[in-house]
Design a protein around this motif. Structure first.
Motif, PDB file in Angstrom:
ATOM      1  N   ILE A  46       0.833  -1.208   0.000  1.00 18.40           N
ATOM      2  CA  ILE A  46       0.000   0.000   0.000  1.00 18.40           C
ATOM      3  C   ILE A  46       0.863   1.252   0.000  1.00 18.40           C
ATOM      4  CG2 ILE A  46      -1.563   1.351   1.452  1.00 18.40           C
ATOM      5  CD1 ILE A  46      -3.117  -1.249   1.949  1.00 18.40           C
ATOM      6  N   TRP A  47       1.896   1.272   0.827  1.00 22.40           N
ATOM      7  CA  TRP A  47       2.754   2.457   0.837  1.00 22.40           C
ATOM      8  C   TRP A  47       3.562   2.576  -0.439  1.00 22.40           C
ATOM      9  CZ3 TRP A  47       2.574   6.885   3.382  1.00 22.40           C
ATOM     10  CH2 TRP A  47       1.592   6.932   4.382  1.00 22.40           C
ATOM     11  N   HIS A  48       3.869   1.449  -1.038  1.00 27.20           N
ATOM     12  CA  HIS A  48       4.514   1.503  -2.350  1.00 27.20           C
ATOM     13  C   HIS A  48       3.587   2.183  -3.350  1.00 27.20           C
ATOM     14  CE1 HIS A  48       5.923  -0.045  -6.266  1.00 27.20           C
ATOM     15  NE2 HIS A  48       7.109   0.120  -5.700  1.00 27.20           N
ATOM     16  N   THR A  49       2.310   1.903  -3.222  1.00 23.76           N
ATOM     17  CA  THR A  49       1.315   2.499  -4.116  1.00 23.76           C
ATOM     18  C   THR A  49       1.064   3.973  -3.776  1.00 23.76           C
ATOM     19  OG1 THR A  49       0.265   0.324  -4.183  1.00 23.76           O
ATOM     20  CG2 THR A  49      -1.001   2.172  -5.056  1.00 23.76           C
ATOM     21  N   TYR A  50       1.036   4.265  -2.474  1.00 22.31           N
ATOM     22  CA  TYR A  50       0.754   5.636  -2.056  1.00 22.31           C
ATOM     23  C   TYR A  50       1.789   6.628  -2.586  1.00 22.31           C
ATOM     24  CZ  TYR A  50      -2.967   4.365   1.316  1.00 22.31           C
ATOM     25  OH  TYR A  50      -4.125   3.948   1.911  1.00 22.31           O
ATOM     26  N   LYS A  51       2.974   6.106  -2.855  1.00 23.79           N
ATOM     27  CA  LYS A  51       4.029   6.983  -3.378  1.00 23.79           C
ATOM     28  C   LYS A  51       3.534   7.746  -4.611  1.00 23.79           C
ATOM     29  CE  LYS A  51       8.782   6.679  -5.190  1.00 23.79           C
ATOM     30  NZ  LYS A  51       9.308   7.919  -4.587  1.00 23.79           N
ATOM     31  N   ASN A  52       2.759   7.053  -5.432  1.00 21.74           N
ATOM     32  CA  ASN A  52       2.249   7.693  -6.644  1.00 21.74           C
ATOM     33  C   ASN A  52       0.988   8.514  -6.404  1.00 21.74           C
ATOM     34  OD1 ASN A  52       4.259   6.401  -8.184  1.00 21.74           O
ATOM     35  ND2 ASN A  52       3.009   4.530  -8.201  1.00 21.74           N
TER      36      ASN A  52
END
Length: 527
Positions: A151-157
């Motif tokens: 999720i945090w990998h995704t939130y980066k974008n």
RNA sequence: CGGGGCGUGGCGCAGCCUGGUAGCGCGCCUGGUUCGGGACCAGGAGGCCGUAGGUUCAAAUCCUAUCGCCCCGACCA
């Protein structure tokens, strides 16, 4: 007696005698006093909630168990929406390298991750299939034990500006934690849960959110599940790996052991830093957002069982009951049966016609008319008690003759819980009132039990003796160190469950070391 | 991963020691009598005994291997 069924509800489609949990007439379930864990298993089995599957450590949640989960899901989902959250869905598979990015988390979960190494099988004629060694994944995938990393990998974008915050997302999902020893609902290799993952522009907002969601859990546990909970932070030793701190709701089961029923974590900037997520604040500076995550799981069903159920079977509080009311028409001869069935159906219709406001304000009453005359009344009563239906209505020839019925409440088993001669004309209102009474009574009974089994202890001797018998929650002073906490748990198997809000904050001395203690904390043996 | 136990109709078990081709209870089906707190009678269906080898005229039973599950411990929501 046959009629075309009018729009069957979920409750009506629950089979009375699922094949795998067949009726065992005359067989009582194990009593809590004689063998508590066997009692628990008997309840799960006989109430048709779940069973062990052919896959090690994984359970099959059966229709009645799943119906309870749906109630939990629906109630919580509404509460999440009401606090501004939206649902989304992230992948089941997480690249192995993501887990490693947040060190504490990698350490915390490494030992219990299922790993996908290949993406193809090949068929061997006569031998079935085997893993195709040619199809090795370049990077292995782990099956999510929790989703912070993906999720945090995704939130980066998703996050660039303070105007993208707060980001308030929840997901309903399954997760896998490869546990050594499993118990239906309480600990299984795969389980269902919800996990909220939020991002905020300030520490204060993040901490507020952490508390807000704990309060949602407390409200749900107490007002829906009728399960009293202690709220407060975990000790550092018990917190979630990767969190700055963890808040929890902690309940007491009928064997006086503690059950962690829900957790809300303040993650600080640990994940935003690990995944390099930044936003530009109003002053134009780059900053890492502040995170929270919070979850409850199908474990709640285990807590529900162990909070209220008795030696007769499952007890479900009305607000979570898949079936609120079961009406049992009775009669020996066909005309008697027809007459009582007619009354039963009319009453069912009256109950279904009630508006939501008249019940708990969000859902109509679910009613089941049990027209199974093949089994004796006694059998049918026991069967519905086993399944935990809060209110049973009995309508026999004697009742029909005087336009009345008998009400039996599940929270008070046997004759004491029966109300005879309730006029059919007012039965619907009486039942609604009774459901509310049952909901309240279950909560106060559970709370009284917990309070009666919570003890202040002031010395090591008192600590160990009280833990041995009578057991329960121990309010004790602790010097605040990890070493002492570990030592105590090593010596007694009791752990710090919670540093409760509203607890005794008078300073004292640690029960083990005699060093200064700022306040009492809650120790108990736990699930 | 250590220690223990168990795999035999849908469920729970007996049979195994002392090999002779499978039995009991519950459930299920049919018929009848029952029916206000887990009814009863009669008849019936259903199992190549976890899997693979081996010993033997003959294996659920003896031997070997293997798989799986459960319980107890260390770890966890």
């Amino acid at each position: 007696m046959n009629q075309s069924r009018a729009s069957p509800t979920i409750a009506e489609s629950i089979p009375r005698h699922p094949r795998s949990a067949q009726r065992m007439a005359g067989e009582k379930i194990t009593s809590r006093a004689s063998d508590y864990s066997q009692w628990y298993l008997d309840i799960v089995n006989r109430a048709g909630l779940a069973e062990n599957s052919s896959v090690r450590g994984c359970m099959v949640i059966k229709p009645h168990g799943y119906a309870i989960w749906e109630r939990i899901h629906d109630a919580l989902d509404r509460m999440f929406k009401d606090t501004g959250h939206v649902n989304a869905y992230f992948p089941l598979f997480i690249p192995k390298s993501y887990l490693a990015k947040e060190e504490q988390m990698a350490e915390g979960f490494a030992k219990e991750c299922a790993v996908v190494t290949h993406y193809r099988l090949k068929s061997i004629p006569g031998k079935g299939v085997e893993v195709d060694p040619e199809a090795k994944l370049e990077e292995e995938l782990i099956v999510r034990p929790t989703s912070e990393t993906i999720i945090w990998h995704t939130y980066k974008n998703w996050i660039q500006s303070y105007r993208d915050l707060p980001l308030l997302i929840n997901q309903w999902a399954n997760v896998v934690r490869w546990e050594m020893r499993t118990r239906l609902f309480l600990r299984t290799a795969e389980f269902l849960w919800q996990e909220g993952h939020t991002a905020h522009a300030s520490k204060e907002e993040g901490e507020e959110e952490t508390k807000r969601m704990l309060e949602v859990y407390r409200t749900f546990a107490e007002e829906w599940m009728a399960m009293p909970v202690l709220c407060g932070p975990k000790s550092d030793g018990q917190k979630f790996p990767g969190a700055e701190y963890t808040l929890c709701i902690e309940a007491m089961m009928q064997d006086k052991k503690a059950l962690q029923a829900g957790t809300s974590h303040y993650l600080g900037q640990n994940f935003s830093k690990a995944f390099d997520v930044k936003f530009q604040n109003q002053q134009g500076q780059q900053e890492h957002p502040y995170a929270t995550s919070w979850g409850v799981s199908t474990r709640l069903i285990g807590g529900l069982i162990m909070t209220h159920s008795d030696d007769q079977g499952l007890v479900v509080p009305p607000r979570l009951a898949p079936i609120h009311v079961v009406i049992c028409p009775m009669g020996k001869e066909l005309p008697e049966r027809e007459a009582s069935t007619k009354c039963a159906r009319e009453l069912a219709q009256q109950l279904k016609n009630l508006t939501r406001e008249e019940f708990f304000g969000y859902e109509p009453i679910t009613v089941k008319v049990d027209e199974d005359f093949h089994n004796s009344p006694g059998f049918r009563f026991n069967e519905w008690e086993l399944k935990g239906v809060p209110v049973r209505v009995e309508i026999g020839p004697k009742d029909v003759a005087q336009n009345a019925c008998v009400l039996a409440r599940r929270d008070i088993p046997g004759k004491e819980g029966k109300q005879m001669g309730v006029p059919l004309s007012t039965a619907a209102d009486t039942i609604v009132a009774l459901l509310k009474t049952i909901q309240a009574n279950l909560f106060s009974k559970a709370k009284a039990f917990r309070d009666a089994n919570t003890h202040e202890v002031n010395s090591w001797d008192e600590f160990t003796k009280t833990l041995e018998a009578p057991g329960g929650f121990l309010l004790a002073h602790w010097d605040g160190t990890r070493e002492t906490e570990d030592k105590i748990s090593e010596l007694t198997k009791a752990t710090i469950r919670c540093i409760p809000y509203g607890g005794d904050t008078t300073p004292g001395v640690c029960v083990l070391t005699g060093k200064p203690s700022a306040r009492r904390v809650v120790f108990a043996k736990s699930y």
